[in-house]
Motif scaffolding. Sequence first.
Motif, short mmCIF file in Angstrom:
data_model
loop_
_atom_site.label_atom_id
_atom_site.label_comp_id
_atom_site.label_asym_id
_atom_site.label_seq_id
_atom_site.Cartn_x
_atom_site.Cartn_y
_atom_site.Cartn_z
N ARG A 201 0.44 -1.22 0.08
CA ARG A 201 -0.34 0.25 0.33
C ARG A 201 1.06 1.13 -0.21
O ARG A 201 0.50 2.33 -0.73
N GLN B 299 1.96 1.84 -3.61
CA GLN B 299 0.69 2.15 -4.71
C GLN B 299 0.50 3.84 -4.24
O GLN B 299 0.23 4.20 -4.51
N ARG C 240 1.61 4.32 -11.66
CA ARG C 240 0.24 4.26 -11.12
C ARG C 240 0.63 2.96 -10.68
O ARG C 240 -0.03 1.84 -11.64
N VAL C 241 -0.16 1.98 -9.38
CA VAL C 241 -0.24 0.72 -9.11
C VAL C 241 -1.00 0.86 -8.36
O VAL C 241 -1.85 1.40 -7.93
N HIS C 242 -1.88 -0.14 -8.62
CA HIS C 242 -3.30 -0.51 -7.80
C HIS C 242 -4.01 -2.14 -7.48
O HIS C 242 -2.95 -2.96 -7.96
N MET C 243 -4.13 -1.75 -6.24
CA MET C 243 -3.92 -2.90 -5.55
C MET C 243 -5.70 -3.71 -5.33
O MET C 243 -5.87 -2.93 -4.92
N TYR D 86 -2.77 -7.31 -8.26
CA TYR D 86 -1.85 -5.50 -7.55
C TYR D 86 -1.12 -5.84 -9.32
O TYR D 86 -0.08 -6.39 -9.89
N TYR E 150 0.89 -2.80 -12.55
CA TYR E 150 1.76 -1.77 -12.55
C TYR E 150 1.40 -0.57 -13.59
O TYR E 150 1.06 -2.02 -14.44
#
Length: 337
Positions: free
Chosen positions: A102, A105, A116-119, A128, A130
């Motif tokens: 987190r 992110q 950007r990163v999303h989880m 997860y 990228y």
Amino acid sequence: MFNKPPMITAMALGQMPQFAAAELGEKKAETALQAAGLSPYFLEGRCGYIPEHSLAEFIGGVARRLGYDGLGLLWAPYLTVADYGTWGRYVLSAPDLGTALRRAQKEMQLHSNTDRVHMHVGYNVVTYSYDFGLKGHPSYPDIAYSAIAVILSIHRHFLGSRWSPLRIEFNIPKISIVSRIEETFGCPVSFGNESLRILFPSHTLGQPNPNMTQCGQVSRQDILRERVIGPPESLVQSTQDLILAQLSEHSISLDAAALSLGMSVRTLQRHLNDEGVSFRGLVNDALMHRARELLAVDGNSVGQVAAALGYSSPNNFSRAFSAFFGMSPRRVQKVQL
């Protein structure tokens, strides 16, 4: 208005330049950096932000020189978020894996101005993903392998070096080296997906940090101190950053700046003009503010500062400085000292 160029911390180069130097020799590694619009300084240093176009061009240049398909797989074992300075230490000093992911992110905005990163945490599986800002570049597959390797270094800090995810989904067409990719990352892979992502069991998020003595010792404010301004948010800021880097190397070049940003000289000039500035004006601003900094250094004479900035004589420097600041270098020096 022209969209901001994708920029990323120079620390994202990780061990790539050293790997290139070891495989190609230092001179050829320097040539690969320069061909991508990067300074040979990056064989050792990692300060500031660089265009993602330059990063991609460097990776592609090294791959061509080595004649190797899938270069990102070759250096994947050497890439780690631990090489990302305070940002990496902040991520790895989290109390558990979930908090570390987190943090990565949330603080991606200090790593890149576009990535950007999303989880997504499901009942049994975490996804997860990228999102790299320059997916259309021919070197993107190697960038994707490199990005996966860095993300996995976070997991393996908490779960052990032999840990592997359930699956990796690549947003690139299927290629002929599938077995090599699966061997490198230790899990099944798929291609042609909408995003680049890692899938792993939800229960691993609670895995505690194996080095609890370091937990809580790095803060977000430490990252801000290291990356004072953060990544540039416009073409003008990106160009200013490149000029400052060139200034430190005593080699200011419009051609090199355009190359780094992945555009022609004429296109760069046009976009800067649209923003109400020129490359020459930005160079002059950088020179004058650097001059003021150097004049404040105890023991520096006006002549020494003029020579350091490439002026042909102290008189030429003094005229330019006085026109910019409204007072002479000696006057400014007296005020500052």
